[in-house]
Design a protein around this motif. Structure first.
Motif, PDB file in Angstrom:
ATOM      1  N   ALA A   3      61.967 -45.911   6.074  1.00 29.24           N
ATOM      2  CA  ALA A   3      60.968 -46.310   6.067  1.00 29.24           C
ATOM      3  C   ALA A   3      59.773 -45.987   5.361  1.00 29.24           C
ATOM      4  CB  ALA A   3      60.279 -45.190   7.693  1.00 29.24           C
ATOM      5  N   GLU A   4      59.819 -44.811   4.745  1.00 33.11           N
ATOM      6  CA  GLU A   4      59.659 -44.763   3.323  1.00 33.11           C
ATOM      7  C   GLU A   4      60.347 -45.854   2.129  1.00 33.11           C
ATOM      8  OE1 GLU A   4      59.077 -40.620   2.672  1.00 33.11           O
ATOM      9  OE2 GLU A   4      57.122 -40.404   3.865  1.00 33.11           O
ATOM     10  N   LEU A   5      61.049 -46.556   2.051  1.00 31.99           N
ATOM     11  CA  LEU A   5      61.657 -47.091   1.117  1.00 31.99           C
ATOM     12  C   LEU A   5      62.267 -46.588  -0.033  1.00 31.99           C
ATOM     13  CD1 LEU A   5      59.258 -49.963   0.414  1.00 31.99           C
ATOM     14  CD2 LEU A   5      61.123 -50.076   1.915  1.00 31.99           C
ATOM     15  N   GLN A  34      62.755 -55.645   7.205  1.00 37.92           N
ATOM     16  CA  GLN A  34      61.807 -54.238   7.101  1.00 37.92           C
ATOM     17  C   GLN A  34      61.684 -54.425   6.386  1.00 37.92           C
ATOM     18  OE1 GLN A  34      63.482 -50.572   7.296  1.00 37.92           O
ATOM     19  NE2 GLN A  34      63.516 -50.074   5.270  1.00 37.92           N
ATOM     20  N   LEU A  35      61.168 -55.116   4.868  1.00 36.25           N
ATOM     21  CA  LEU A  35      60.375 -55.118   3.903  1.00 36.25           C
ATOM     22  C   LEU A  35      58.906 -55.647   3.538  1.00 36.25           C
ATOM     23  CD1 LEU A  35      62.929 -56.168   0.756  1.00 36.25           C
ATOM     24  CD2 LEU A  35      61.703 -53.781   1.253  1.00 36.25           C
ATOM     25  N   ASN A  36      59.242 -57.220   5.112  1.00 35.46           N
ATOM     26  CA  ASN A  36      58.044 -57.807   5.577  1.00 35.46           C
ATOM     27  C   ASN A  36      57.468 -56.656   6.513  1.00 35.46           C
ATOM     28  OD1 ASN A  36      58.265 -61.164   4.601  1.00 35.46           O
ATOM     29  ND2 ASN A  36      60.133 -60.311   5.359  1.00 35.46           N
ATOM     30  N   TYR A  37      58.142 -56.078   7.401  1.00 36.98           N
ATOM     31  CA  TYR A  37      57.419 -55.554   8.585  1.00 36.98           C
ATOM     32  C   TYR A  37      56.602 -54.632   7.356  1.00 36.98           C
ATOM     33  CZ  TYR A  37      56.542 -52.212  12.340  1.00 36.98           C
ATOM     34  OH  TYR A  37      55.923 -51.733  12.932  1.00 36.98           O
ATOM     35  N   VAL A  38      56.474 -53.424   7.055  1.00 34.16           N
ATOM     36  CA  VAL A  38      55.561 -52.727   5.812  1.00 34.16           C
ATOM     37  C   VAL A  38      54.767 -52.717   5.237  1.00 34.16           C
ATOM     38  CG1 VAL A  38      57.796 -50.735   5.945  1.00 34.16           C
ATOM     39  CG2 VAL A  38      57.456 -52.171   3.931  1.00 34.16           C
ATOM     40  N   ASP A  87      52.472 -48.674  11.953  1.00 33.65           N
ATOM     41  CA  ASP A  87      51.878 -47.993  11.591  1.00 33.65           C
ATOM     42  C   ASP A  87      52.206 -46.836  10.771  1.00 33.65           C
ATOM     43  OD1 ASP A  87      50.487 -45.581  12.274  1.00 33.65           O
ATOM     44  OD2 ASP A  87      51.598 -45.435  14.350  1.00 33.65           O
ATOM     45  N   MET A  88      51.638 -47.148   9.875  1.00 33.05           N
ATOM     46  CA  MET A  88      51.808 -46.233   9.021  1.00 33.05           C
ATOM     47  C   MET A  88      52.033 -44.646   8.904  1.00 33.05           C
ATOM     48  SD  MET A  88      51.909 -48.546   6.926  1.00 33.05           S
ATOM     49  CE  MET A  88      52.485 -48.327   5.555  1.00 33.05           C
ATOM     50  N   HIS A  89      52.052 -43.797   9.702  1.00 31.56           N
ATOM     51  CA  HIS A  89      52.033 -42.611  10.313  1.00 31.56           C
ATOM     52  C   HIS A  89      53.239 -42.597  11.029  1.00 31.56           C
ATOM     53  CE1 HIS A  89      47.327 -43.074   9.254  1.00 31.56           C
ATOM     54  NE2 HIS A  89      47.869 -42.406   8.356  1.00 31.56           N
ATOM     55  N   ILE A  90      53.642 -41.671  10.590  1.00 34.86           N
ATOM     56  CA  ILE A  90      54.581 -40.811  12.082  1.00 34.86           C
ATOM     57  C   ILE A  90      55.029 -39.493  11.906  1.00 34.86           C
ATOM     58  CG2 ILE A  90      56.175 -43.037  10.824  1.00 34.86           C
ATOM     59  CD1 ILE A  90      57.784 -40.821   9.188  1.00 34.86           C
ATOM     60  N   GLU A 125      59.668 -34.170  10.027  1.00 38.54           N
ATOM     61  CA  GLU A 125      60.765 -33.271  10.814  1.00 38.54           C
ATOM     62  C   GLU A 125      60.450 -32.219  11.829  1.00 38.54           C
ATOM     63  OE1 GLU A 125      63.770 -32.299   8.615  1.00 38.54           O
ATOM     64  OE2 GLU A 125      64.100 -34.809   7.768  1.00 38.54           O
ATOM     65  N   ASN A 126      58.647 -31.856  11.165  1.00 35.87           N
ATOM     66  CA  ASN A 126      58.614 -30.661  12.047  1.00 35.87           C
ATOM     67  C   ASN A 126      57.261 -30.168  12.873  1.00 35.87           C
ATOM     68  OD1 ASN A 126      56.471 -31.029  10.024  1.00 35.87           O
ATOM     69  ND2 ASN A 126      56.241 -29.427   8.941  1.00 35.87           N
ATOM     70  N   LYS A 127      57.264 -32.110  12.974  1.00 34.72           N
ATOM     71  CA  LYS A 127      56.211 -32.489  14.747  1.00 34.72           C
ATOM     72  C   LYS A 127      55.019 -32.619  14.248  1.00 34.72           C
ATOM     73  CE  LYS A 127      60.295 -32.842  17.024  1.00 34.72           C
ATOM     74  NZ  LYS A 127      61.062 -34.364  17.302  1.00 34.72           N
ATOM     75  N   GLU A 128      54.587 -32.252  13.109  1.00 33.58           N
ATOM     76  CA  GLU A 128      53.306 -32.445  12.162  1.00 33.58           C
ATOM     77  C   GLU A 128      53.269 -34.263  11.782  1.00 33.58           C
ATOM     78  OE1 GLU A 128      52.736 -29.964   9.141  1.00 33.58           O
ATOM     79  OE2 GLU A 128      52.961 -28.223  10.579  1.00 33.58           O
ATOM     80  N   ILE A 129      51.638 -34.206  12.577  1.00 34.76           N
ATOM     81  CA  ILE A 129      51.741 -35.490  12.212  1.00 34.76           C
ATOM     82  C   ILE A 129      51.553 -35.778  10.553  1.00 34.76           C
ATOM     83  CG2 ILE A 129      49.745 -37.736  11.628  1.00 34.76           C
ATOM     84  CD1 ILE A 129      51.430 -37.559  14.566  1.00 34.76           C
ATOM     85  N   GLY A 130      52.482 -36.901  10.091  1.00 34.53           N
ATOM     86  CA  GLY A 130      52.265 -37.024   8.675  1.00 34.53           C
ATOM     87  C   GLY A 130      52.173 -39.114   8.213  1.00 34.53           C
ATOM     88  N   SER A 131      51.762 -39.129   7.160  1.00 31.52           N
ATOM     89  CA  SER A 131      51.477 -40.437   6.715  1.00 31.52           C
ATOM     90  C   SER A 131      52.658 -40.941   5.912  1.00 31.52           C
ATOM     91  CB  SER A 131      50.694 -40.978   6.092  1.00 31.52           C
ATOM     92  OG  SER A 131      50.458 -42.070   5.262  1.00 31.52           O
ATOM     93  N   VAL A 132      53.118 -41.711   5.931  1.00 30.68           N
ATOM     94  CA  VAL A 132      54.424 -42.376   5.687  1.00 30.68           C
ATOM     95  C   VAL A 132      53.947 -42.841   3.367  1.00 30.68           C
ATOM     96  CG1 VAL A 132      56.533 -44.175   5.076  1.00 30.68           C
ATOM     97  CG2 VAL A 132      55.734 -43.567   7.848  1.00 30.68           C
ATOM     98  N   PHE A 133      52.862 -43.529   3.992  1.00 35.29           N
ATOM     99  CA  PHE A 133      53.063 -43.730   1.927  1.00 35.29           C
ATOM    100  C   PHE A 133      51.636 -42.749   1.735  1.00 35.29           C
ATOM    101  CE2 PHE A 133      55.873 -46.755   2.013  1.00 35.29           C
ATOM    102  CZ  PHE A 133      55.602 -47.354   3.608  1.00 35.29           C
TER     103      PHE A 133
END
Length: 259
Positions: A204-206, A233-237, A243-246, A249-257
């Motif tokens: 998701a972060e390319l 996927q390239l078109n999707y991002v 949704d730029m937020h995912i 791994e530690n279940k905290e909200i992070g931003s992909v970009f």
């Protein structure tokens, strides 16, 4: 049409991208935008796309007339004039020859004029064409690519069709497009098929990750499907759907970009 027909939802994702993403392609999976090279173009790849751009074959032993002949034979929608990497003067001479060949040729599709060297200077030198290709930046950092394109767009305005040649995909590029969707009209990218060939897959972060594909009879099926998925996927991002937020791994909200 090619193998692995796109679903209505997949077509909607591709249509929602702010620019057209051409895949540099040698594989016959269905995808609307493909870039092909004169020396290895095939009917199956041509038939798998809606819009086809014939590359100039930079570095290949082919003339402007040869490129036009290929574009006419395969009924390509766009053709790129022959250019020379980082060689502005040689490219200008080639563009002049291309114009002569084009005027005496029965190819009737659109033409993209490649710019090398100082792109803004070159644009004025070759007569301010309406459709241009920003060349010679494939090996630059993503940020430098973005800076060059933004400077060029600011100079020429939004009435000129601007294609980014071999820009690849990165977080930096995606952020720039999401912030300025009209920065480019189209790009081409070899990443989707190179992923499948080189046992990689983009997340998701390319970022590139190892993904060992099968080998053996019919194994090309997996590589075609991976390439198609990566292209979608390239078109999707870049689309409004992403949704730029995912969750990290530690279940905290992070931003992909990092928005």
């Amino acid at each position: 049409m090619g193998e692995f027909t796109l679903s209505p939802r997949e077509k909607k994702i591709i249509a929602s991208s702010p620019l057209d993403v051409y895949v540099a392609s040698n594989m016959p999976y269905e995808y609307p935008y493909k870039l092909v090279k004169p020396k290895n173009v095939s009917p199956s790849v041509i038939d798998s796309a809606d819009v086809v751009m014939m590359d100039s074959g930079i570095g290949d032993d082919i003339s402007n007339k040869g490129v036009l002949d290929k574009a006419r034979k395969y009924d390509c929608d766009f053709v790129v004039s022959k250019d020379y990497l980082h060689e502005q003067e040689l490219t200008t001479k080639s563009i002049r020859d291309f114009h002569y060949q084009y005027q005496n040729h029965d190819y009737s599709g659109d033409v993209l004029i490649p710019l090398q060297g100082d792109h803004i200077e070159h644009y004025y030198e070759v007569g301010e064409p309406g459709k241009v290709l920003i060349g010679g930046i494939r090996d630059f950092s993503s940020q430098k690519q973005v800076d060059i394109v933004k400077e060029f767009r600011d100079e020429v305005g939004y009435d000129v069709y601007v294609h980014g040649l071999g820009m690849g995909m990165s977080k930096t590029f995606v952020k720039a497009i999401r912030n300025n969707p009209r920065m480019l009209d189209s790009i081409d990218c070899s990443t989707p098929e190179q992923n499948a060939i080189n046992n990689k897959i983009s997340d998701a972060e390319l970022e590139q990750n190892d993904y060992i594909t099968c080998k053996g009879k019919y194994s090309s099926v997996m590589r075609y499907r991976i390439s198609q998925l990566m292209a979608i996927q390239l078109n999707y991002v870049m689309s409004e759907f992403c949704d730029m937020h995912i969750y990290s791994e530690n279940k905290e909200i992070g931003s992909v970009f990092d928005y």
